[in-house]
Write a protein that holds these residues in place. Structure first.
Motif, PDB file in Angstrom:
ATOM      1  N   PHE A 189       0.847  -1.204   0.000  1.00  0.00           N
ATOM      2  CA  PHE A 189       0.000   0.000   0.000  1.00  0.00           C
ATOM      3  C   PHE A 189       0.880   1.251   0.000  1.00  0.00           C
ATOM      4  CE2 PHE A 189      -3.379  -2.712   2.184  1.00  0.00           C
ATOM      5  CZ  PHE A 189      -4.172  -2.796   1.048  1.00  0.00           C
ATOM      6  N   TRP A 190       1.919   1.201   0.819  1.00  0.00           N
ATOM      7  CA  TRP A 190       2.829   2.358   0.915  1.00  0.00           C
ATOM      8  C   TRP A 190       3.429   2.663  -0.459  1.00  0.00           C
ATOM      9  CZ3 TRP A 190       8.380   1.954   0.583  1.00  0.00           C
ATOM     10  CH2 TRP A 190       9.041   3.153   0.843  1.00  0.00           C
ATOM     11  N   PHE A 191       3.905   1.624  -1.128  1.00  0.00           N
ATOM     12  CA  PHE A 191       4.502   1.801  -2.450  1.00  0.00           C
ATOM     13  C   PHE A 191       3.478   2.372  -3.433  1.00  0.00           C
ATOM     14  CE2 PHE A 191       5.674   0.184  -6.673  1.00  0.00           C
ATOM     15  CZ  PHE A 191       6.968   0.688  -6.769  1.00  0.00           C
ATOM     16  N   LEU A 192       2.269   1.819  -3.398  1.00  0.00           N
ATOM     17  CA  LEU A 192       1.218   2.229  -4.340  1.00  0.00           C
ATOM     18  C   LEU A 192       0.861   3.706  -4.162  1.00  0.00           C
ATOM     19  CD1 LEU A 192      -0.969   1.220  -6.449  1.00  0.00           C
ATOM     20  CD2 LEU A 192      -2.478   0.977  -4.477  1.00  0.00           C
ATOM     21  N   PHE A 193       0.626   4.103  -2.895  1.00  0.00           N
ATOM     22  CA  PHE A 193       0.133   5.461  -2.672  1.00  0.00           C
ATOM     23  C   PHE A 193       1.249   6.510  -2.653  1.00  0.00           C
ATOM     24  CE2 PHE A 193      -3.461   3.028  -0.884  1.00  0.00           C
ATOM     25  CZ  PHE A 193      -4.466   3.551  -1.689  1.00  0.00           C
ATOM     26  N   GLU A 194       2.437   6.081  -2.243  1.00  0.00           N
ATOM     27  CA  GLU A 194       3.522   7.041  -2.118  1.00  0.00           C
ATOM     28  C   GLU A 194       4.251   7.253  -3.445  1.00  0.00           C
ATOM     29  OE1 GLU A 194       3.695   8.566   0.663  1.00  0.00           O
ATOM     30  OE2 GLU A 194       5.529   9.745   0.509  1.00  0.00           O
ATOM     31  N   PHE A 195       4.436   6.194  -4.219  1.00  0.00           N
ATOM     32  CA  PHE A 195       5.274   6.300  -5.428  1.00  0.00           C
ATOM     33  C   PHE A 195       4.507   6.164  -6.732  1.00  0.00           C
ATOM     34  CE2 PHE A 195       8.087   4.787  -2.022  1.00  0.00           C
ATOM     35  CZ  PHE A 195       9.002   5.828  -2.015  1.00  0.00           C
ATOM     36  N   VAL A 196       3.420   5.396  -6.720  1.00  0.00           N
ATOM     37  CA  VAL A 196       2.697   5.191  -7.978  1.00  0.00           C
ATOM     38  C   VAL A 196       1.586   6.226  -8.122  1.00  0.00           C
ATOM     39  CG1 VAL A 196       1.382   3.549  -9.385  1.00  0.00           C
ATOM     40  CG2 VAL A 196       3.239   2.732  -7.928  1.00  0.00           C
ATOM     41  N   LEU A 197       0.650   6.239  -7.164  1.00  0.00           N
ATOM     42  CA  LEU A 197      -0.505   7.140  -7.294  1.00  0.00           C
ATOM     43  C   LEU A 197      -0.188   8.559  -6.811  1.00  0.00           C
ATOM     44  CD1 LEU A 197      -3.330   4.700  -6.111  1.00  0.00           C
ATOM     45  CD2 LEU A 197      -2.717   5.288  -8.437  1.00  0.00           C
ATOM     46  N   ARG A 198       0.751   8.660  -5.877  1.00  0.00           N
ATOM     47  CA  ARG A 198       1.145   9.966  -5.302  1.00  0.00           C
ATOM     48  C   ARG A 198      -0.085  10.793  -4.907  1.00  0.00           C
ATOM     49  NH1 ARG A 198       6.603  11.122  -6.795  1.00  0.00           N
ATOM     50  NH2 ARG A 198       7.374   9.604  -8.270  1.00  0.00           N
ATOM     51  N   VAL A 199      -0.972  10.159  -4.142  1.00  0.00           N
ATOM     52  CA  VAL A 199      -2.225  10.816  -3.756  1.00  0.00           C
ATOM     53  C   VAL A 199      -1.928  11.906  -2.729  1.00  0.00           C
ATOM     54  CG1 VAL A 199      -4.526  10.475  -2.773  1.00  0.00           C
ATOM     55  CG2 VAL A 199      -3.478   8.669  -4.150  1.00  0.00           C
ATOM     56  N   LYS A 200      -2.458  13.092  -2.988  1.00  0.00           N
ATOM     57  CA  LYS A 200      -2.321  14.204  -2.034  1.00  0.00           C
ATOM     58  C   LYS A 200      -3.725  14.665  -1.664  1.00  0.00           C
ATOM     59  CE  LYS A 200       2.198  14.570  -2.521  1.00  0.00           C
ATOM     60  NZ  LYS A 200       3.022  13.913  -1.529  1.00  0.00           N
ATOM     61  N   LYS A 260      -4.324  18.064   7.642  1.00  0.00           N
ATOM     62  CA  LYS A 260      -3.040  17.932   8.334  1.00  0.00           C
ATOM     63  C   LYS A 260      -2.474  16.516   8.297  1.00  0.00           C
ATOM     64  CE  LYS A 260      -4.793  17.104  12.974  1.00  0.00           C
ATOM     65  NZ  LYS A 260      -4.604  17.376  14.370  1.00  0.00           N
ATOM     66  N   VAL A 261      -3.328  15.520   7.933  1.00  0.00           N
ATOM     67  CA  VAL A 261      -2.862  14.132   7.923  1.00  0.00           C
ATOM     68  C   VAL A 261      -2.545  13.708   6.486  1.00  0.00           C
ATOM     69  CG1 VAL A 261      -3.420  11.752   8.554  1.00  0.00           C
ATOM     70  CG2 VAL A 261      -4.373  13.648   9.877  1.00  0.00           C
ATOM     71  N   ALA A 262      -1.367  13.142   6.293  1.00  0.00           N
ATOM     72  CA  ALA A 262      -0.999  12.647   4.958  1.00  0.00           C
ATOM     73  C   ALA A 262      -1.922  11.492   4.590  1.00  0.00           C
ATOM     74  CB  ALA A 262       0.445  12.178   4.976  1.00  0.00           C
ATOM     75  N   PHE A 263      -2.251  11.399   3.289  1.00  0.00           N
ATOM     76  CA  PHE A 263      -3.219  10.372   2.882  1.00  0.00           C
ATOM     77  C   PHE A 263      -2.721   8.966   3.233  1.00  0.00           C
ATOM     78  CE2 PHE A 263      -4.999   7.258  -0.032  1.00  0.00           C
ATOM     79  CZ  PHE A 263      -6.343   7.408   0.286  1.00  0.00           C
ATOM     80  N   LEU A 264      -1.424   8.733   3.042  1.00  0.00           N
ATOM     81  CA  LEU A 264      -0.890   7.391   3.325  1.00  0.00           C
ATOM     82  C   LEU A 264      -1.103   7.027   4.800  1.00  0.00           C
ATOM     83  CD1 LEU A 264       0.673   4.952   2.173  1.00  0.00           C
ATOM     84  CD2 LEU A 264       2.743   6.027   3.025  1.00  0.00           C
ATOM     85  N   ASP A 265      -0.847   7.984   5.676  1.00  0.00           N
ATOM     86  CA  ASP A 265      -1.049   7.736   7.112  1.00  0.00           C
ATOM     87  C   ASP A 265      -2.526   7.478   7.394  1.00  0.00           C
ATOM     88  OD1 ASP A 265       1.512   8.518   6.932  1.00  0.00           O
ATOM     89  OD2 ASP A 265       1.423  10.124   8.421  1.00  0.00           O
ATOM     90  N   TYR A 266      -3.356   8.336   6.784  1.00  0.00           N
ATOM     91  CA  TYR A 266      -4.805   8.207   6.952  1.00  0.00           C
ATOM     92  C   TYR A 266      -5.260   6.820   6.506  1.00  0.00           C
ATOM     93  CZ  TYR A 266      -9.768   8.900   5.977  1.00  0.00           C
ATOM     94  OH  TYR A 266     -11.137   8.752   5.930  1.00  0.00           O
ATOM     95  N   PHE A 267      -4.777   6.420   5.334  1.00  0.00           N
ATOM     96  CA  PHE A 267      -5.202   5.143   4.751  1.00  0.00           C
ATOM     97  C   PHE A 267      -4.719   3.961   5.593  1.00  0.00           C
ATOM     98  CE2 PHE A 267      -4.040   1.513   2.068  1.00  0.00           C
ATOM     99  CZ  PHE A 267      -5.296   1.155   1.601  1.00  0.00           C
ATOM    100  N   LEU A 268      -3.423   3.964   5.917  1.00  0.00           N
ATOM    101  CA  LEU A 268      -2.862   2.792   6.613  1.00  0.00           C
ATOM    102  C   LEU A 268      -3.469   2.599   7.992  1.00  0.00           C
ATOM    103  CD1 LEU A 268       0.928   2.967   5.656  1.00  0.00           C
ATOM    104  CD2 LEU A 268      -0.799   1.381   4.817  1.00  0.00           C
TER     105      LEU A 268
END
Lengths: 281, 419
Positions: free
Chosen positions: A74-85, A89-97
């Motif tokens: 999930f981290w790889f997908l959202f941080e490097f592939v989709l780059r969801v912003k 105040k909460v980063a999407f990756l943190d929110y999602f995980l």
């Protein structure tokens, strides 16, 4: 008219009292079983975890590595592939995980509850097996899989002191899904079709729960519908606990109400189902 | 002291058209089932130390009664009180989790019986040793044969020293060596004053082990009391149910595939060997020679034989155990024994001869050769009945013996007389 109402009072009061007693029994029952049968439960949980990884090189290590790999993916997908912003105040990756792992725990617990009685039928039809133990197992096994990685994740994201919050979230979730686990254990034994339909229902609930999106991203009229989804409230409450994001009283009360409504029926129905389960051909 | 009490205990099973109906009945309390009575209201008082045999045809309610006492079923009516720890082995099913190893199943079985883990730890070695599964204990139970699984189940159930032991048709499973071990343990329990409920189709085992027998039929007690009396009545009942085609003899030794086993059974009348023989009542000598193989590490088995009429009714029997005779092997693992009935006292008729190989305690049947020979007995005179009884007539103070017999100087059996 008033007199009529008053004449119904004693019976209403009796019904209410009975409902309250059964709800208390439904709340305390699983904990009592957990305490009384802790040795048996511990054996069955350990066995289940071992069976999952038997014959592998990593052995027990997989119980931690498997959910960890999911998080990494999930981290790889959202941080490097989709780059969801997303705004806030909460980063999407943190929110999602921090939302997806509790969801995976609930999802897997409920799915396994459907078949847990069948999995152990050979044992309880030939021994004096305490049946009320069985619906506790899926939650405990799944919890043992996801709690360590969740604690680690929260420690990484929010610092070591926050791990208590992670444990609290899992404890509340475990207690919260228990009534549903007991109900599904019965339903899955008698209505096999449910095992085919239920994964679809859970998928539907997943998409209606703000895990892969923020509630603010929904149109206002759709967002209002989230009040009917207790899982949406739970996710808001989890984020509130971890990130101090706003939580309304409704976000807490609605899941609690759902939970309380299921307490008495789940315990009573399981109790009624026990002789049927033992004698089921 | 009472171990088990039943007051008006009945059991009714429910039949549903589908699982949905069961669920709907549970939710709505609307009756959706048909009922059939497995056990009619039953009053029963079993004292501590009693060994109770339950007999009856299939569907008589035996297993239901045992399951109720074991706590696996809830009575539909009445009250049931069980005093003491119960261990049950029911329906040849072991109650094991197939995916778990033998080791885990030992802990699972003990935990279900309420035995603390610490106690199981101390008993573990003994359980494994008794089951004889040391080499397989880490393998999943699904890889076990039914015999291995029942060995482990028996070892677990009996290792924890239960006050009440419930056994349902489980004793004949497993090899001869284990069967003997399990019988020995049951006898030890009996001697230790434990309560045993035992269900079997083997009337021989029932009579040999139990001191009380309950005969059930269609969920009702037909008879309850002394084993010999109840078993005899039950066997009479079974005879009436038998169809003629059920009693056609094979005349062969049945291969059990397990040691100990019968190797040869030879029947002769006045020296003539055969499977269809003719004898003269009161004159011919009937001799049966039995050769059997056995595990030399086990006690030497005992031999029994019965003579039945053509309807299958037992006319006479003899057993080395009952005659206090310990058989001695001709060589390691092989024994030959001969028994002679001099001047056969049977009256005219057709008779079958059946031979049984049993454990040294004559409890467990290893092998049998049923209807191994047919003997036609002819007689002079018109004496009626099945046997001619030795008798003495007295007339005017003078005695007259119509069947004066000269018995052989020494019995034609090989072995050592017990003191």
């Amino acid at each position: 008219m008033i007199g009529t109402n008053c004449s119904q009072c004693p019976s209403l009061s009796r019904t209410g009292r009975r409902l309250f007693e059964l709800s208390v029994a439904g709340f305390l029952g699983p904990w009592r079983v957990l305490y009384r049968e802790h040795e048996l439960i511990s054996l069955l949980v350990r066995r289940d975890l071992l069976t999952r990884t038997s014959g592998t090189l990593l052995g027990w290590g997989w119980t931690f590595a498997q959910p960890a790999l999911q998080v990494l993916a999930f981290w790889f997908l959202f941080e490097f592939v989709l780059r969801v912003k997303v705004p806030g105040k909460v980063a999407f990756l943190d929110y999602f995980l921090t939302a997806i792992i509790p969801w995976l725990f609930v999802n897997e617990t409920l799915l396994k509850s459907l078949s847990v009685m069948d999995d152990y039928s050979a044992v309880y039809r030939r021994t004096v097996f305490p049946l009320k133990v069985l619906p506790l197992l899926p939650g405990l096994v799944t919890g043992a899989l996801y709690l360590p990685i969740y604690v680690l994740l929260v420690a990484v994201l929010e610092g070591f002191p926050a791990i208590g919050k992670a444990a609290l979230i899992f404890l509340v979730l475990w207690a919260g899904v228990m009534p549903a686990a007991y109900l599904l254990a019965i339903a899955g034994s008698f209505v096999k079709d449910l095992r085919q339909v239920f994964p679809f229902l859970l998928n539907l609930i997943f998409f209606l729960t703000p895990i892969i999106y923020l509630p603010e991203m929904l149109p206002a009229e759709v967002r209002q519908l989230l009040v009917f989804n207790p899982f949406a409230d739970l996710i808001v409450a989890i984020h509130g606990l971890l990130y101090n994001t706003p939580v309304t009283l409704g976000n807490v009360l609605r899941p609690v109400l759902w939970w309380m409504l299921l307490l008495a029926p789940s315990w009573v129905l399981f109790h009624r189902a026990e002789p049927h389960l033992r004698e089921l051909l | 002291m009472t171990a088990i009490q039943l007051y008006g205990v009945s059991k009714t099973y429910r039949a549903y058209e589908g699982a949905w109906h069961t669920l709907w009945e549970m939710v709505s309390k609307t009756r959706m089932h048909r009922e059939w009575i497995a056990l009619h209201p039953l009053d029963l008082d079993i004292s501590q130390g009693q060994v109770v045999g339950i007999v009856g045809t299939n569907g008589a309610g035996k297993s239901t009664l045992l399951k109720l006492v074991a706590g696996m079923l809830m009575p539909s009516s009445g009250t049931l009180a069980v005093h003491g720890r119960v261990a049950a082995l029911l329906e040849l099913g072991t109650g094991f989790h197939q995916e778990m190893s033998g080791r885990d199943n030992i802990y699972l079985g003990a935990s279900v019986m309420g035995i603390p883990k610490a106690q199981v730890d101390s008993l573990y070695g003994e359980i494994v040793a008794f089951s004889g599964l040391e080499d397989f204990i880490e393998q999943p139970v699904r890889t076990y044969s039914s015999g291995m699984a029942i060995r482990l189940a028996f070892a677990v159930a009996t290792a924890v020293d239960p006050d009440i032991l419930i056994l349902d048709e489980t004793l004949s499973v497993g090899d001869g060596f284990f069967a003997k071990k399990s019988f020995d343990r049951i006898i030890r329990y009996k001697e230790a004053g434990k309560t045993i409920l035992f269900c079997s189709h083997s009337m021989y085992q029932i009579e040999a082990i139990c001191n009380r027998v309950i005969w059930l039929n269609h969920g009702q007690v037909v008879m309850d009391g002394d084993p010999a009396r109840v078993v005899s009545s039950y066997e009479d009942f079974l005879k009436k149910l038998e169809r003629p085609e059920d009693i056609v003899g094979s005349g062969t030794v049945s291969p059990s595939g397990q040691e100990p086993r019968l190797k040869r059974v030879e029947v002769s009348v006045d020296g003539r060997i055969g499977k269809e023989l003719t004898a003269r009542s009161g004159l011919s000598d009937l001799t049966v020679t039995v050769e059997f193989l056995f595990n030399p590490h086990l006690a030497v088995p005992s031999v029994a034989l019965t003579i039945t009429d053509f309807n299958g009714w037992a006319v006479a029997s003899a057993s080395s155990h009952n005659d206090h005779l310990v058989l001695e092997p001709a060589e390691e693992g092989r024994c030959e024994v001969q028994v002679q009935f001099p001047r056969l006292p049977l009256l005219k008729g057709h008779y079958w001869l059946n031979v049984f190989l049993l454990c040294d305690q004559a409890l467990h049947l290893y092998d049998s050769a049923e209807r191994v020979a047919a003997v036609l007995v002819e007689q002079e005179g018109i004496e009626k009945g099945l046997v001619s009884l030795a008798r003495e007539w007295r007339v005017c103070g003078e005695s007259y013996y119509p069947q004066a017999r000269e018995l052989p100087a020494h019995p034609l059996v090989t072995g050592r007389q017990l003191g």
